[in-house]
Design an enzyme around this catalytic site. Structure first.
Site, PDB file in Angstrom:
ATOM      1  N   LYS A 136      52.959  50.496  -4.320  1.00 36.77           N
ATOM      2  CA  LYS A 136      53.662  50.583  -3.035  1.00 36.77           C
ATOM      3  C   LYS A 136      54.971  49.808  -3.098  1.00 36.77           C
ATOM      4  O   LYS A 136      56.034  50.309  -2.732  1.00 36.77           O
ATOM      5  CB  LYS A 136      52.760  49.995  -1.933  1.00 36.77           C
ATOM      6  CG  LYS A 136      53.336  50.084  -0.544  1.00 36.77           C
ATOM      7  CD  LYS A 136      52.616  49.175   0.450  1.00 36.77           C
ATOM      8  CE  LYS A 136      51.125  49.410   0.510  1.00 36.77           C
ATOM      9  NZ  LYS A 136      50.527  48.751   1.703  1.00 36.77           N
ATOM     10  N   LYS A 144      47.748  40.202  -3.042  1.00 38.60           N
ATOM     11  CA  LYS A 144      47.058  40.263  -1.745  1.00 38.60           C
ATOM     12  C   LYS A 144      46.152  39.052  -1.637  1.00 38.60           C
ATOM     13  O   LYS A 144      45.657  38.546  -2.643  1.00 38.60           O
ATOM     14  CB  LYS A 144      46.199  41.536  -1.664  1.00 38.60           C
ATOM     15  CG  LYS A 144      45.845  41.941  -0.260  1.00 38.60           C
ATOM     16  CD  LYS A 144      46.933  42.805   0.334  1.00 38.60           C
ATOM     17  CE  LYS A 144      46.695  43.168   1.773  1.00 38.60           C
ATOM     18  NZ  LYS A 144      47.670  44.164   2.253  1.00 38.60           N
ATOM     19  N   GLY A 175      51.286  39.285   6.784  1.00 34.83           N
ATOM     20  CA  GLY A 175      50.090  39.621   7.563  1.00 34.83           C
ATOM     21  C   GLY A 175      49.365  40.856   7.033  1.00 34.83           C
ATOM     22  O   GLY A 175      49.854  41.565   6.167  1.00 34.83           O
ATOM     23  N   ASP A 176      48.199  41.074   7.563  1.00 32.66           N
ATOM     24  CA  ASP A 176      47.403  42.288   7.343  1.00 32.66           C
ATOM     25  C   ASP A 176      46.343  42.259   8.452  1.00 32.66           C
ATOM     26  O   ASP A 176      46.547  41.593   9.481  1.00 32.66           O
ATOM     27  CB  ASP A 176      46.784  42.306   5.927  1.00 32.66           C
ATOM     28  CG  ASP A 176      46.237  43.684   5.536  1.00 32.66           C
ATOM     29  OD1 ASP A 176      47.031  44.550   5.147  1.00 32.66           O
ATOM     30  OD2 ASP A 176      45.013  43.911   5.636  1.00 32.66           O
ATOM     31  N   SER A 179      59.521  43.484   4.980  1.00 39.25           N
ATOM     32  CA  SER A 179      59.302  42.112   4.495  1.00 39.25           C
ATOM     33  C   SER A 179      60.334  41.777   3.423  1.00 39.25           C
ATOM     34  O   SER A 179      60.878  40.671   3.387  1.00 39.25           O
ATOM     35  CB  SER A 179      57.896  41.977   3.896  1.00 39.25           C
ATOM     36  OG  SER A 179      56.928  41.820   4.903  1.00 39.25           O
TER      37      SER A 179
HETATM   38  P1  NDP Z   1      45.199  44.655  12.863  1.00 42.81           P
HETATM   39  O1  NDP Z   1      44.284  43.536  12.639  1.00 42.81           O
HETATM   40  O2  NDP Z   1      46.392  44.470  13.726  1.00 42.81           O
HETATM   41  O3  NDP Z   1      44.404  45.911  13.426  1.00 42.81           O
HETATM   42  C1  NDP Z   1      43.329  46.452  12.726  1.00 42.81           C
HETATM   43  C2  NDP Z   1      42.768  47.616  13.530  1.00 42.81           C
HETATM   44  O4  NDP Z   1      41.833  48.310  12.707  1.00 42.81           O
HETATM   45  C3  NDP Z   1      41.998  47.161  14.762  1.00 42.81           C
HETATM   46  O5  NDP Z   1      42.067  48.155  15.742  1.00 42.81           O
HETATM   47  C4  NDP Z   1      40.591  47.010  14.197  1.00 42.81           C
HETATM   48  O6  NDP Z   1      39.565  47.101  15.169  1.00 42.81           O
HETATM   49  C5  NDP Z   1      40.522  48.196  13.265  1.00 42.81           C
HETATM   50  N1  NDP Z   1      39.545  47.921  12.205  1.00 42.81           N
HETATM   51  C6  NDP Z   1      39.574  46.882  11.321  1.00 42.81           C
HETATM   52  N2  NDP Z   1      38.505  46.909  10.536  1.00 42.81           N
HETATM   53  C7  NDP Z   1      37.774  47.964  10.934  1.00 42.81           C
HETATM   54  C8  NDP Z   1      36.568  48.531  10.514  1.00 42.81           C
HETATM   55  N3  NDP Z   1      35.854  47.978   9.518  1.00 42.81           N
HETATM   56  N4  NDP Z   1      36.126  49.655  11.144  1.00 42.81           N
HETATM   57  C9  NDP Z   1      36.833  50.200  12.167  1.00 42.81           C
HETATM   58  N5  NDP Z   1      37.993  49.707  12.619  1.00 42.81           N
HETATM   59  C10 NDP Z   1      38.459  48.621  12.009  1.00 42.81           C
HETATM   60  O7  NDP Z   1      45.647  45.137  11.387  1.00 42.81           O
HETATM   61  P2  NDP Z   1      46.884  46.042  10.964  1.00 42.81           P
HETATM   62  O8  NDP Z   1      47.215  47.019  12.018  1.00 42.81           O
HETATM   63  O9  NDP Z   1      47.933  45.150  10.447  1.00 42.81           O
HETATM   64  O10 NDP Z   1      46.283  46.806   9.691  1.00 42.81           O
HETATM   65  C11 NDP Z   1      45.662  48.084   9.788  1.00 42.81           C
HETATM   66  C12 NDP Z   1      45.683  48.768   8.431  1.00 42.81           C
HETATM   67  O11 NDP Z   1      47.043  48.919   7.990  1.00 42.81           O
HETATM   68  C13 NDP Z   1      44.983  48.007   7.302  1.00 42.81           C
HETATM   69  O12 NDP Z   1      44.449  48.962   6.393  1.00 42.81           O
HETATM   70  C14 NDP Z   1      46.132  47.267   6.622  1.00 42.81           C
HETATM   71  O13 NDP Z   1      45.838  46.940   5.280  1.00 42.81           O
HETATM   72  C15 NDP Z   1      47.218  48.324   6.707  1.00 42.81           C
HETATM   73  N6  NDP Z   1      48.595  47.869   6.577  1.00 42.81           N
HETATM   74  C16 NDP Z   1      49.111  46.895   7.379  1.00 42.81           C
HETATM   75  C17 NDP Z   1      50.430  46.518   7.264  1.00 42.81           C
HETATM   76  C18 NDP Z   1      51.057  45.516   8.172  1.00 42.81           C
HETATM   77  O14 NDP Z   1      52.273  45.330   8.056  1.00 42.81           O
HETATM   78  N7  NDP Z   1      50.342  44.900   9.081  1.00 42.81           N
HETATM   79  C19 NDP Z   1      51.300  47.132   6.235  1.00 42.81           C
HETATM   80  C20 NDP Z   1      50.680  48.200   5.502  1.00 42.81           C
HETATM   81  C21 NDP Z   1      49.377  48.528   5.661  1.00 42.81           C
HETATM   82  P3  NDP Z   1      38.777  45.762  15.608  1.00 42.81           P
HETATM   83  O15 NDP Z   1      39.750  45.033  16.476  1.00 42.81           O
HETATM   84  O16 NDP Z   1      37.582  46.253  16.322  1.00 42.81           O
HETATM   85  O17 NDP Z   1      38.447  45.009  14.352  1.00 42.81           O
HETATM   86  O1  2IT Z   2      49.482  46.314   3.065  1.00 44.42           O
HETATM   87  C1  2IT Z   2      50.646  45.901   3.229  1.00 44.42           C
HETATM   88  O2  2IT Z   2      51.604  46.448   2.681  1.00 44.42           O
HETATM   89  C2  2IT Z   2      50.853  44.756   4.118  1.00 44.42           C
HETATM   90  N1  2IT Z   2      49.889  44.249   4.704  1.00 44.42           N
HETATM   91  C3  2IT Z   2      52.223  44.176   4.288  1.00 44.42           C
HETATM   92  C4  2IT Z   2      52.546  43.247   3.154  1.00 44.42           C
HETATM   93  C5  2IT Z   2      53.836  42.479   3.292  1.00 44.42           C
HETATM   94  O3  2IT Z   2      54.062  41.644   2.403  1.00 44.42           O
HETATM   95  O4  2IT Z   2      54.606  42.677   4.235  1.00 44.42           O
END
Ligand code: NDP
Ligand code: 2IT
Length: 447
Positions: free
Chosen positions: A114, A126, A165-166, A380
């Protein structure tokens, strides 16, 4: 299958079979590299695949902390520093009870390709913990973040490894971790991204993953002469990525009809417009509530406990934005039955391999997470550039750069896929484009 790839895969399966999601991500990537590996003997000669599937370093540590009752708690802390061929390790931190070394190895492995696709100089890493922020007080989250950083600080640095974050780690957690890092090292470094705007953060970083997802999907839909305009869209999740995916899709003329969290899914046939999304953002980000509460605000919507959003209502585009393996073969069949023509992954590896293959067989456009959600880490990278220059760009500038990067990623994935004879195969294209840059850098730098 190519013998070299098969041998490497068998070794990974034999030694790491217990790390199921890591094996899954390695399988997805390696099987799609078949043509490029067959055409270039240098990759096998330099043992590139064997070297790619082993992290350069993985750190495991204990995080003891004291809860609000005065009781001692202890959690695992991890940082997987997977590959630094093209830049310092870069990737998020996840706090979720399901986190273990295998989960972080899968996420770190994905991050290598990525980050390579973004065109910016970032290696793959990570980290995270099995700490569950849900239901914890603000003081407990703060003390956990401080104790987590008390060990992590010695392994990171602006030219070494830059976390972000994640899942379970947003602006609040990044703030507490940054504060602790700064106190220990006595230096204001660009050591985390996703920082607050007043202290080194970049405009558009909070929005970037979701916006980038919508920008990527826009490019992909354009190859079939269509767009979001007037289309019904199924989104899963209700966290950072889901929220800003919904916002941008709506701005681009789409109608988002579902969102979810781990307790179930909501269906809103009228569409989740800006006003309803504002309610969800307040509910999830400030009150830290559950998506089920949406039906109290909007009585015409339905909440289906325990359900995933796929196939609950008609939608021509699906954008999974919650977590890994949240969309399986049955879900894929339901989506296609309900008119799905495109899938764009906001989350990391939300679709199982079987689901992905079903989409391909049914001519559904499919954007894998490592391409479609790269806007977050790309921005980022832009935050790091601004920090290095000690200035900040305007919202318009960052958004324009993000849009340009997503267009570029789409083009390079498509070009690589076309070069190897399958123009619509974004899985193959993204993996090959991401791989070549890293693998060639590894060869340049010697053994
Ligand atoms: P958040 O913590 O903000 O939100 C996560 C969401 O996913 C919540 O609605 C949560 O529900 C739900 N969720 C988490 N675990 C589960 C599960 N086991 N089953 C069902 N629902 C689940 O995280 P993000 O939005 O930051 O991340 C979401 C996805 O995007 C992840 O895969 C992450 O790796 C990916 N990502 C994030 C990036 C970022 O910049 N933040 C960048 C690229 C990818 P609940 O509240 O009930 O747990
Ligand atoms: O999965 C991802 O790409 C992230 N959670 C963001 C990583 C970052 O360094 O901004």
């Amino acid at each position: 299958m190519n013998q070299y790839i098969q041998n490497v895969l068998e070794t990974v399966q034999k030694n790491h079979g217990h790390e199921a999601v890591f094996v899954q991500s390695v399988t997805e990537v390696l099987t799609s590299l078949e043509k490029v590996i067959a055409a270039n003997a240098k990759y096998e000669k330099n043992r590139i695949l064997e070297r790619l599937v082993i992290p350069e370093r993985a750190i495991i540590f204990q995080v003891p902390w004291i809860d609000d009752n005065g009781d001692v708690q202890v959690n695992y802390g991890y940082r997987v520093q997977f590959n630094s061929a093209i830049g310092p390790y870069k990737g998020g931190i996840r706090f979720h009870p399901s986190v273990n070394l295998g989960v972080l190895k899968f996420l770190g492995f994905e991050q290598i390709f990525k980050n390579s696709l973004t065109t910016l100089p970032m290696g793959g890493g990570k980290g995270g913990s099995d700490f569950d922020p849900k239901g914890k007080s603000d003081r407990e989250v703060q003390t956990f973040c401080q104790n987590f950083m008390r060990e992590l600080y010695r392994h990171i640095g602006p030219s070494v490894d830059v976390p972000a974050g994640d899942i379970g780690v947003g602006a609040r957690e990044v703030g507490y971790m940054f504060g602790q890092y700064k106190k220990i090292v006595n230096s204001f470094d660009s050591v985390l991204t996703g920082k607050g705007l007043n202290w080194g953060g970049s405009l558009v970083r909070p929005e970037a993953t979701g916006y980038g997802n919508a920008y990527f999907a826009t490019e992909m839909l354009a190859t079939r002469g269509t767009s979001f305009e007037g289309r019904r869209v199924a989104v899963s999740g209700s966290g950072n990525v889901a929220q800003f995916t919904v916002q941008k899709v709506t701005q681009l003329g789409g109608k988002v009809v579902t969102m979810s969290d781990s307790s179930g899914a909501i269906v809103d046939e009228e569409g989740i417009d800006a006003e309803k999304l504002a309610y969800i953002m307040e509910l999830k980000n400030v009150k830290r509530g559950r998506i089920s509460e949406y039906v109290n605000f909007n009585k015409s919507a339905k909440f289906i406990a325990g359900a995933r959003p796929w196939g609950l209502t008609e939608a021509s585009i699906a954008m999974p934005c919650a977590t890994q393996n949240e969309l399986d073969l049955e879900n894929a069949k339901d989506l296609v039955k309900m008119g799905c023509i495109a899938v764009s992954e906001g989350a990391n590896m939300p679709s199982t391999i079987e689901a992905t293959e079903y989409f391909k067989a049914n001519d559904v456009l499919f954007a894998p997470g490592k391409a479609a959600n790269a806007g977050g880490v790309a921005t980022s990278g832009l935050e790091m550039s601004q920090n290095a220059m000690r200035l900040s760009w305007s919202r318009e500038e960052v958004d324009a750069k993000l849009r340009g990067i997503m267009k570029n990623i789409h083009q390079s994935a498509r070009n690589a896929a076309t070069e190897f004879g399958e123009p619509d195969n974004y899985v193959m294209g993204a993996n090959i484009a991401g791989f070549r840059k890293v693998a060639d850098a590894m060869i340049d730098q010697g053994v």
